[in-house]
Motif scaffolding. Sequence first.
Motif, PDB file in Angstrom:
ATOM      1  N   THR B 283       0.825  -1.225   0.000  1.00 32.29           N
ATOM      2  CA  THR B 283       0.000   0.000   0.000  1.00 32.29           C
ATOM      3  C   THR B 283       0.858   1.275   0.000  1.00 32.29           C
ATOM      4  O   THR B 283       0.673   2.152  -0.848  1.00 32.29           O
ATOM      5  CB  THR B 283      -0.938   0.009   1.227  1.00 32.29           C
ATOM      6  OG1 THR B 283      -1.626  -1.232   1.286  1.00 32.29           O
ATOM      7  CG2 THR B 283      -1.934   1.140   1.153  1.00 32.29           C
ATOM      8  N   PHE B 284       1.758   1.360   0.950  1.00 31.25           N
ATOM      9  CA  PHE B 284       2.550   2.593   1.094  1.00 31.25           C
ATOM     10  C   PHE B 284       3.362   2.922  -0.163  1.00 31.25           C
ATOM     11  O   PHE B 284       3.290   4.051  -0.664  1.00 31.25           O
ATOM     12  CB  PHE B 284       3.452   2.495   2.330  1.00 31.25           C
ATOM     13  CG  PHE B 284       4.199   3.760   2.614  1.00 31.25           C
ATOM     14  CD1 PHE B 284       3.544   4.889   3.078  1.00 31.25           C
ATOM     15  CD2 PHE B 284       5.562   3.843   2.370  1.00 31.25           C
ATOM     16  CE1 PHE B 284       4.233   6.066   3.316  1.00 31.25           C
ATOM     17  CE2 PHE B 284       6.263   5.023   2.599  1.00 31.25           C
ATOM     18  CZ  PHE B 284       5.590   6.137   3.084  1.00 31.25           C
ATOM     19  N   PRO B 285       4.107   1.940  -0.719  1.00 26.22           N
ATOM     20  CA  PRO B 285       4.864   2.279  -1.947  1.00 26.22           C
ATOM     21  C   PRO B 285       3.953   2.691  -3.101  1.00 26.22           C
ATOM     22  O   PRO B 285       4.270   3.617  -3.833  1.00 26.22           O
ATOM     23  CB  PRO B 285       5.603   0.973  -2.272  1.00 26.22           C
ATOM     24  CG  PRO B 285       5.678   0.245  -0.985  1.00 26.22           C
ATOM     25  CD  PRO B 285       4.443   0.584  -0.235  1.00 26.22           C
ATOM     26  N   LEU B 286       2.827   1.969  -3.248  1.00 28.01           N
ATOM     27  CA  LEU B 286       1.926   2.319  -4.350  1.00 28.01           C
ATOM     28  C   LEU B 286       1.277   3.698  -4.139  1.00 28.01           C
ATOM     29  O   LEU B 286       0.894   4.367  -5.096  1.00 28.01           O
ATOM     30  CB  LEU B 286       0.831   1.259  -4.506  1.00 28.01           C
ATOM     31  CG  LEU B 286       1.292  -0.073  -5.129  1.00 28.01           C
ATOM     32  CD1 LEU B 286       0.156  -1.080  -5.134  1.00 28.01           C
ATOM     33  CD2 LEU B 286       1.805   0.149  -6.551  1.00 28.01           C
ATOM     34  N   SER B 291       0.823  10.453  -2.175  1.00 28.11           N
ATOM     35  CA  SER B 291       1.288  11.021  -0.903  1.00 28.11           C
ATOM     36  C   SER B 291       2.159  12.249  -1.132  1.00 28.11           C
ATOM     37  O   SER B 291       2.000  13.280  -0.484  1.00 28.11           O
ATOM     38  CB  SER B 291       2.102   9.980  -0.117  1.00 28.11           C
ATOM     39  OG  SER B 291       1.281   8.905   0.242  1.00 28.11           O
ATOM     40  N   VAL B 292       3.086  12.101  -2.068  1.00 28.39           N
ATOM     41  CA  VAL B 292       4.007  13.214  -2.344  1.00 28.39           C
ATOM     42  C   VAL B 292       3.217  14.432  -2.825  1.00 28.39           C
ATOM     43  O   VAL B 292       3.452  15.561  -2.388  1.00 28.39           O
ATOM     44  CB  VAL B 292       5.066  12.776  -3.386  1.00 28.39           C
ATOM     45  CG1 VAL B 292       5.768  13.989  -3.980  1.00 28.39           C
ATOM     46  CG2 VAL B 292       6.076  11.861  -2.723  1.00 28.39           C
ATOM     47  N   PHE B 366      12.891  10.315  -4.864  1.00 33.63           N
ATOM     48  CA  PHE B 366      12.531   9.390  -3.785  1.00 33.63           C
ATOM     49  C   PHE B 366      11.499   8.373  -4.278  1.00 33.63           C
ATOM     50  O   PHE B 366      11.632   7.170  -4.058  1.00 33.63           O
ATOM     51  CB  PHE B 366      11.978  10.205  -2.610  1.00 33.63           C
ATOM     52  CG  PHE B 366      11.476   9.369  -1.462  1.00 33.63           C
ATOM     53  CD1 PHE B 366      12.343   8.594  -0.702  1.00 33.63           C
ATOM     54  CD2 PHE B 366      10.125   9.360  -1.135  1.00 33.63           C
ATOM     55  CE1 PHE B 366      11.867   7.835   0.356  1.00 33.63           C
ATOM     56  CE2 PHE B 366       9.648   8.604  -0.086  1.00 33.63           C
ATOM     57  CZ  PHE B 366      10.526   7.840   0.670  1.00 33.63           C
ATOM     58  N   VAL B 367      10.496   8.868  -4.988  1.00 35.57           N
ATOM     59  CA  VAL B 367       9.449   7.973  -5.506  1.00 35.57           C
ATOM     60  C   VAL B 367      10.061   6.977  -6.487  1.00 35.57           C
ATOM     61  O   VAL B 367       9.754   5.773  -6.460  1.00 35.57           O
ATOM     62  CB  VAL B 367       8.323   8.785  -6.182  1.00 35.57           C
ATOM     63  CG1 VAL B 367       7.324   7.867  -6.891  1.00 35.57           C
ATOM     64  CG2 VAL B 367       7.592   9.624  -5.144  1.00 35.57           C
ATOM     65  N   ARG B 368      10.962   7.486  -7.357  1.00 32.81           N
ATOM     66  CA  ARG B 368      11.607   6.599  -8.333  1.00 32.81           C
ATOM     67  C   ARG B 368      12.407   5.500  -7.636  1.00 32.81           C
ATOM     68  O   ARG B 368      12.312   4.336  -7.972  1.00 32.81           O
ATOM     69  CB  ARG B 368      12.547   7.408  -9.233  1.00 32.81           C
ATOM     70  CG  ARG B 368      11.930   7.768 -10.580  1.00 32.81           C
ATOM     71  CD  ARG B 368      13.005   8.063 -11.633  1.00 32.81           C
ATOM     72  NE  ARG B 368      14.065   8.909 -11.125  1.00 32.81           N
ATOM     73  CZ  ARG B 368      14.017  10.240 -11.102  1.00 32.81           C
ATOM     74  NH1 ARG B 368      12.957  10.866 -11.560  1.00 32.81           N
ATOM     75  NH2 ARG B 368      15.013  10.942 -10.639  1.00 32.81           N
TER      76      ARG B 368
END
Lengths: 558, 371
Positions: B283-286, B291-292, B366-368
């Motif tokens: 959930t968190f990574p997706l 979020s960002v 960060f997302v990448r």
Amino acid sequence: MRVDLYEKLMRAGASRRDVLKGAASMAAIAAASGAGLGALTRPAAADDSLRAKILQIPGVGKGQPTDADFQKVGELCLEATKANVKEGEFAGVELTFMGLNNQNLHNVLFRGFLKPWEAYTGAKISWIDLAQADYNARLQQSIATGTVDFDVIEMGAPFEGDVCGKGLTSEMPDWVKKQIDFDDLVNYLKPPVGTWNGKQYRVTIDGDAHNFNYRTDVFSDSELAAAWKADSGDKAGLAEWGVPKTWQQVQAVTKFLKGKKFKGQDIYGYLDAPKPWGGFGFYFLGSRATAYAKHPDDKAWLFDADTMKPRVNNPAWVRAIQDVIDALPSEPADQINADPNTTAFQQFLAGTGSMIPWWGDVGSNVKTNDSSVIGDVTGFSILPGSDDVYNSKTGKWDKLASGPNYAPNCAYLGWGVYVMARVDSDEKKKKAAWSAAAHLGGKDLSLWCAAYPSGFQPYRNSHFNIPEWVAAGYDEAFISSYLKSEADSYNHPNAAIEPRIPGIFQYYSAAEDILANTFAGKMKAQEGADAIAAAWEKLTDQIGRENQVKLYKASLGM
Amino acid sequence: MAEQTSTANAWPANPADLIPAGRKRLGWGLLAAATLGLLTIIVVQILYKTEMSTVGFDTWRPVIYAYILWGAALGAWQVLTRGEDGQRALFLLPALLFTIAMVIFPTLFGFYIALTDWNLSSFTGRRFNGLDNFWQMLADPYYRNALLNMVLYVLAVLVEYVVAFGLALLLNAQIRARKFFRVVFLLPLMLSPVAVSWMVGKSLMEYRFGPAATLARHLGWDNPAFFSDPITARISIMMLDAWTFIPFMMIMLLAGLQAMSREVLEAARVDGATAWQTFWQVTFPLMLPVSVTAVILRIIFKLKLADIIITLTSGGPGGATDSVSSFIYREYRDRSNVGYGTMLAMAYLIIIVVFVTWLLKVASRFVRNVN
């Protein structure tokens, strides 16, 4: 009131407010009754029937006046207008009026007063309402950007430098002077106040001085008197428990009352107003400072009259700032966040605190404002004095042979109504604007404003006729005490006069911000005072020192 | 079959090359004349308004007319010099003119005002004073204090994010009265921050009779004057602001959660992942892109924080709650110090632009890396 009786009432379901309302202890007021006012009083005459009639609307103690009451008063006071204006004479004229809406007063009342005037004359008024804290900014922007978008303005004398000094106002016609009975004004509000370069611009609708409001029940309480007697702390010369007469005594009483109970509630002494209030809050430090800083031999007290060098960082002002710092721990917990609106209307009228300096609004609200619980237990005097006064010329503290130094703070010099020069090109519009201003500044209507919550206090000699107030429902001892405090402040030979110089509210606002930091403990009193002085010097240079010196001297009558 | 191509019949690579040279010259001439006219009128007007010349207009209206004519000339220039491409470019013209008038000009004018000594009460009006305001700003402890407060306020967004994510997860789960709670949790967002300040800050948290103060007393806090102590005042402001804007982040995160593929979550469950593992590894990574976005938008809102502070504390006690916006507001409103106030505002604008640009770069990297 005895504690056991109070507790019985509370058990029976009486509110604290009811109890305080009924807990009248008028000993202190009775002592002040009528003293010194004899010269100002006169018996009510038969031709005063209109004044008597409007003072019964709605009647003292019968709840706060409503818009219907304002309209009724406005209607009854139209006769003076009718003498100068024909019915429908201003048909098609549209005026814009800018003023305050503070405490739902000022413009809120004007609307009602002017509705009958609009109906009679045919003119239409649209309104610009401003909060007190936004007033200066809005006015300065209009002036600086050349966008004066109003024809009539409710404005205080301190702004005359900014507005009349720049030729933005219309000169008062002679017929207006007659209609408003100009000569009835108390002396300190007569020219040069309201004038610029010798021309009259202002219809006065208010007089201003800070007086001292105190709780008579607190200062006549036997238990507190006994505790005071037993107290070994510094009493600053107040041997017997009673109303403080000097700031030194105010400090002593405030510290003494910390942690004490009165009628089952926490009791506090003096209420300071440390939170900025658009510049207007500075007056409250001023009221603490005038007795220290205003020497009877020197008209100037805020700046040096020859150089505009600020005096705000001299020992007198620093002492006043230090007094606030020292008193705050003995005041209510959240006092650092109290502005003058809070101290008067949310604290003092609601029964918190026992001493407060304010304009006359406290006196006209304690008996007539719905939120007041202290109508029967309030007394008044001029601001406290000081055992010594700072002499700026010698740099020393003087003890006067006459006793403590008193210097009432004639803060703000009252509101007035001014007509803008932009109507001068249209005779009909000009006459309409001046007629509206004259209606608001009318002799009879002004008495009603002084007697009820309006934002205005007594400012005419005819306002000091005590029988009129008594007939309206005011208690004679109470009103005598109130009017005496006002008259004594206006007429005091050592009154500290407001400087009518351009940008005065920028000076005050700059000071307020620095003071807020000082009161919060971020700097010492002297450091704060020095920072204010530096900010004021910069402002004086920005605005133009030479001109400021000239205008400051003129405002002091030098 | 060999291609029968003729270079003589080939279309030019650039359609604009088909436009006659005379027509192009006309376009360029028209634009040059209009630009010269506009600049001339602006210069004449500036000289007139600064009383360096007696020739000029009483109002700035002619400059506006010249600007509109210049816009028309710009459009004509595009059509005359680029043909069809120019016609298509005309669609951009209104936006371009609006941006110049409403963004570029005010920004440039703002930078100019920042270099002047301008107090509204001054009889002399605006006076150019170079970098005086800039040096004053660098030495201004109150401005530095407000900037420092902003750092704390921005850091509070991380706590808001955690709370908002929690609420979003809760509302995404199959709980009772889910619709009701969605509406209730969104209510603060519908209120004006000024109303929140009065209803919560001035009423609920009033130190004598406010329910929050009464509760605090019952819990053993002797003197619950929330706005009198620098630390509690700052925390109170943060809480009120969070209470108002957490629903904004929550609704964005909820939308993200609902857009997530159910198959992925079911696959995790089939593989035997616990709820905790599913959250952290699926959930968190997706949800990171959403979020960002939510956090950055919230930070941008936070950088403008002023209304709650102005209403409740005026920046007090002792500047403890001052934000840069509330500080600048007072500089304008109370002291009518337009020159210095504008310098503060422009400096803050630059700080925000640099900070948000850097933040976007860091966030996308960060997302990448995570995904």
